[in-house]
Design a protein around this motif. Sequence first.
Motif, PDB file in Angstrom:
ATOM      1  N   CYS A  87      -1.544  -1.143 -11.782  1.00 56.66           N
ATOM      2  CA  CYS A  87      -0.963  -1.933 -13.068  1.00 56.66           C
ATOM      3  C   CYS A  87       0.204  -1.764 -12.806  1.00 56.66           C
ATOM      4  N   CYS A  88       1.651  -0.237 -12.914  1.00 56.58           N
ATOM      5  CA  CYS A  88       2.470   0.488 -12.994  1.00 56.58           C
ATOM      6  C   CYS A  88       2.992  -0.358 -11.878  1.00 56.58           C
ATOM      7  N   VAL A  89       2.795  -0.533 -10.952  1.00 59.86           N
ATOM      8  CA  VAL A  89       3.685  -0.569  -9.319  1.00 59.86           C
ATOM      9  C   VAL A  89       3.641  -2.011  -9.665  1.00 59.86           C
ATOM     10  N   GLU A  90       2.872  -3.187  -9.867  1.00 58.85           N
ATOM     11  CA  GLU A  90       2.701  -4.479  -9.897  1.00 58.85           C
ATOM     12  C   GLU A  90       3.883  -4.968 -10.561  1.00 58.85           C
ATOM     13  N   GLU A 131       0.865  -1.284   0.038  1.00 56.01           N
ATOM     14  CA  GLU A 131       0.027  -0.374   0.222  1.00 56.01           C
ATOM     15  C   GLU A 131       0.781   1.508   0.254  1.00 56.01           C
ATOM     16  N   ASP A 132       2.654   1.415   0.764  1.00 53.99           N
ATOM     17  CA  ASP A 132       2.987   2.360   0.876  1.00 53.99           C
ATOM     18  C   ASP A 132       3.124   2.404  -0.304  1.00 53.99           C
ATOM     19  N   ALA A 133       3.476   1.786  -1.474  1.00 55.25           N
ATOM     20  CA  ALA A 133       4.262   1.192  -3.100  1.00 55.25           C
ATOM     21  C   ALA A 133       3.763   2.674  -3.636  1.00 55.25           C
ATOM     22  N   SER A 134       3.960   3.737  -4.874  1.00 53.54           N
ATOM     23  CA  SER A 134       3.327   4.149  -5.709  1.00 53.54           C
ATOM     24  C   SER A 134       4.232   4.984  -6.634  1.00 53.54           C
ATOM     25  N   LEU A 135       3.059   5.319  -6.927  1.00 53.42           N
ATOM     26  CA  LEU A 135       4.047   6.472  -8.408  1.00 53.42           C
ATOM     27  C   LEU A 135       3.314   8.136  -8.448  1.00 53.42           C
ATOM     28  N   PRO A 136       4.433   8.948  -8.874  1.00 52.71           N
ATOM     29  CA  PRO A 136       3.396  10.046  -8.313  1.00 52.71           C
ATOM     30  C   PRO A 136       2.331  10.068  -9.212  1.00 52.71           C
ATOM     31  N   LYS A 137       1.172  10.111  -9.037  1.00 52.54           N
ATOM     32  CA  LYS A 137       0.216  10.853  -9.321  1.00 52.54           C
ATOM     33  C   LYS A 137       0.378  11.928 -10.476  1.00 52.54           C
ATOM     34  N   ALA A 138       0.839  13.199 -10.216  1.00 51.73           N
ATOM     35  CA  ALA A 138       0.659  14.003 -11.524  1.00 51.73           C
ATOM     36  C   ALA A 138       1.516  13.464 -12.585  1.00 51.73           C
ATOM     37  N   THR A 139       2.906  12.729 -12.485  1.00 56.16           N
ATOM     38  CA  THR A 139       3.354  11.994 -13.304  1.00 56.16           C
ATOM     39  C   THR A 139       3.396  11.269 -14.215  1.00 56.16           C
ATOM     40  N   MET A 140       1.826  10.549 -13.561  1.00 55.23           N
ATOM     41  CA  MET A 140       1.366   9.244 -14.589  1.00 55.23           C
ATOM     42  C   MET A 140       0.273   9.554 -14.990  1.00 55.23           C
TER      43      MET A 140
END
Length: 149
Positions: A46-49, A12-21
């Motif tokens: 999906c990208c994180v996975e 749950e902590d792992a993510s990508l920057p929403k604005a960039t994505m």
Amino acid sequence: MEPMDIVGKSKEDASLPKATMTKIIKEMLPPDVRVARDTQDLLIECCVEFINLISSESNEVCNREEKRTIAPEHVLGFGEYIEEVYAAYEQHKIETMDSLKGGKWSNGAEMTEEEAVAEQQRMFAEARARMNGGAVAPKQPDPDPSLES
């Protein structure tokens, strides 16, 4: 107990920057196509996975070779993309350097090393003054370059 996919972080902590994505998603689609926010969130998940999957497999290859650092050759199945990724990385570095030179990190004129050190010392003095009593040291006037020998 939550599953730990990334060192010290739960899924749950792992993510990508929403604005960039969001920017990447919009750039990849025709201008007349809109993407719902929940669809953007799903694409980001999906990208994180995908990144977790590649990282995990690459880490296994790296461990089998008794290496401590994942190198491009440890990313199996993507060898044909290595040159393209390096080219994109080089382009990114060029664009980033251009934006830093002309953006918020620059005042439009290049500083000499001495000027940068003097500015840094002035900012340190201001910070110390604020910490020690709220008074701000006055800005020192710029030395007249014609007086230097």
